[in-house]
Design an enzyme around this catalytic site. Sequence first.
Site, mmCIF file in Angstrom:
data_model
loop_
_atom_site.group_PDB
_atom_site.id
_atom_site.type_symbol
_atom_site.label_atom_id
_atom_site.label_comp_id
_atom_site.label_asym_id
_atom_site.label_seq_id
_atom_site.Cartn_x
_atom_site.Cartn_y
_atom_site.Cartn_z
ATOM 1 C CE LYS A 69 75.263 85.642 63.688
ATOM 2 N NZ LYS A 69 75.437 86.968 63.075
ATOM 3 C CG ASP A 105 78.734 88.536 61.870
ATOM 4 O OD1 ASP A 105 78.610 88.163 60.687
ATOM 5 O OD2 ASP A 105 77.941 88.211 62.773
HETATM 6 P P1 NAP Z 1 69.375 89.821 66.993
HETATM 7 O O1 NAP Z 1 70.463 89.292 67.847
HETATM 8 O O2 NAP Z 1 68.065 89.115 66.968
HETATM 9 O O3 NAP Z 1 69.097 91.332 67.399
HETATM 10 C C1 NAP Z 1 68.042 92.019 66.797
HETATM 11 C C2 NAP Z 1 68.084 93.466 67.231
HETATM 12 O O4 NAP Z 1 67.052 94.152 66.503
HETATM 13 C C3 NAP Z 1 67.796 93.686 68.707
HETATM 14 O O5 NAP Z 1 68.527 94.801 69.151
HETATM 15 C C4 NAP Z 1 66.290 93.984 68.702
HETATM 16 O O6 NAP Z 1 65.871 94.790 69.785
HETATM 17 C C5 NAP Z 1 66.175 94.787 67.435
HETATM 18 N N1 NAP Z 1 64.826 94.742 66.893
HETATM 19 C C6 NAP Z 1 64.215 93.679 66.305
HETATM 20 N N2 NAP Z 1 62.964 94.033 65.904
HETATM 21 C C7 NAP Z 1 62.818 95.337 66.250
HETATM 22 C C8 NAP Z 1 61.742 96.272 66.101
HETATM 23 N N3 NAP Z 1 60.595 95.923 65.505
HETATM 24 N N4 NAP Z 1 61.926 97.529 66.556
HETATM 25 C C9 NAP Z 1 63.074 97.891 67.139
HETATM 26 N N5 NAP Z 1 64.128 97.054 67.328
HETATM 27 C C10 NAP Z 1 63.993 95.786 66.878
HETATM 28 O O7 NAP Z 1 69.866 89.917 65.437
HETATM 29 P P2 NAP Z 1 71.345 90.158 64.904
HETATM 30 O O8 NAP Z 1 72.023 88.879 64.644
HETATM 31 O O9 NAP Z 1 72.002 91.134 65.788
HETATM 32 O O10 NAP Z 1 71.035 90.764 63.451
HETATM 33 C C11 NAP Z 1 70.509 92.077 63.315
HETATM 34 C C12 NAP Z 1 70.449 92.428 61.835
HETATM 35 O O11 NAP Z 1 71.754 92.448 61.294
HETATM 36 C C13 NAP Z 1 69.653 91.419 60.997
HETATM 37 O O12 NAP Z 1 68.881 92.110 60.053
HETATM 38 C C14 NAP Z 1 70.715 90.616 60.298
HETATM 39 O O13 NAP Z 1 70.298 90.133 59.034
HETATM 40 C C15 NAP Z 1 71.795 91.660 60.118
HETATM 41 N N6 NAP Z 1 73.110 91.052 59.990
HETATM 42 C C16 NAP Z 1 73.764 91.251 58.826
HETATM 43 C C17 NAP Z 1 74.985 90.695 58.638
HETATM 44 C C18 NAP Z 1 75.711 90.939 57.350
HETATM 45 O O14 NAP Z 1 76.635 90.196 57.038
HETATM 46 N N7 NAP Z 1 75.350 91.975 56.604
HETATM 47 C C19 NAP Z 1 75.577 89.899 59.637
HETATM 48 C C20 NAP Z 1 74.897 89.722 60.835
HETATM 49 C C21 NAP Z 1 73.631 90.292 60.987
HETATM 50 P P3 NAP Z 1 65.552 94.134 71.240
HETATM 51 O O15 NAP Z 1 66.880 93.963 71.914
HETATM 52 O O16 NAP Z 1 64.684 95.129 71.884
HETATM 53 O O17 NAP Z 1 64.856 92.825 70.960
#
Ligand code: NAP
Length: 279
Positions: A69, A105
């Site tokens: 992204k 988003d």
């Molecule tokens: P990302 O950029 O990979 O960020 C992941 C985040 O989760 C980071 O802050 C990471 O912390 C944290 N994290 C991951 N594993 C963890 C754990 N075991 N314990 C604590 N923190 C943890 O992902 P993203 O794109 O932001 O997406 C995040 C979530 O939002 C996903 O589940 C995705 O499916 C969802 N999402 C949903 C939509 C929708 O349309 N509903 C759209 C976009 C995303 P660190 O910084 O410490 O690594």
Amino acid sequence: MNITQNTKLNFIIGHPLVHSQSPTLHDAAYQLLGIDAVLLVQSQTSLLQLMQTIKTLSIGLTAVTLPFKEKVLQYVDESSPEVKRIRAANTVVQRDHRLCAYNTDVDGIAYALRHIHVAGKTVVVMGAGGAARAMGYFLQQQHANIYWVNRTPEKARKLASEFGGLVIHDQALKSISIDIIINATSVGMHPNIFESPLPNYTFHARQVVFDMVYNPVITQLLKQAQQCQAQIISGLDMFIVQGLKQIELLTGKTYTQAFIDQLKRILMSTLSFRKDYTK
Ligand code: NAP
């Protein structure tokens, strides 16, 4: 679906992409809207190769997900004002051989929170990845008081410096009065459906809890919040609208509330996790 030589190819790019439900969403929407197109999953680690393929095949719409992204911005010709602020895109549309980046988003977030008064409210955002960036942009626009919580605090500090707010440790959450709690981490996402980003927190009935995770529809976090009579919002509404906005950007076809409801019913009945994990 019946693919012919006239069928337009769209991509979803990311790595890994095993849990993405975007093809289900897009293909259902294309069928209902009478669009002869298909969303093909392109999961590989080389973003450069993917972008070359998108140019060569003149792919109209590319849905962008983890981990591309932010990195995708170096390959596009234009970015929307939102993308310039958020510095992450989930959509690339090709027009006249020019790649244009968007972030739908934010549209999904605005829709999911459409009934919630956010201005002046105290909002905790857990996470500091791409989804949290879009949320930070939205909350800044809405003049919310933001608290950031993240496993890696440096990343939360960066978001606080860009979108405002303070960084706190999750242990400190019980000492502040919180109106809205948002999970923008991937904690609780399939297959780790029994995990919660706040396993020991006690919610209360005046709080709103929005989980951006949409698979499962009702996450462990939302179940906890529900037990305390808090208002819950699933990531599914956001997911549907961010996808429909992508289609609108490509085709100009707008969507109605009735169409969103129709797609929601289809997704709820077709998504494999539904029978096990929804309420
Ligand atoms: P990302 O950029 O990979 O960020 C992941 C985040 O989760 C980071 O802050 C990471 O912390 C944290 N994290 C991951 N594993 C963890 C754990 N075991 N314990 C604590 N923190 C943890 O992902 P993203 O794109 O932001 O997406 C995040 C979530 O939002 C996903 O589940 C995705 O499916 C969802 N999402 C949903 C939509 C929708 O349309 N509903 C759209 C976009 C995303 P660190 O910084 O410490 O690594």
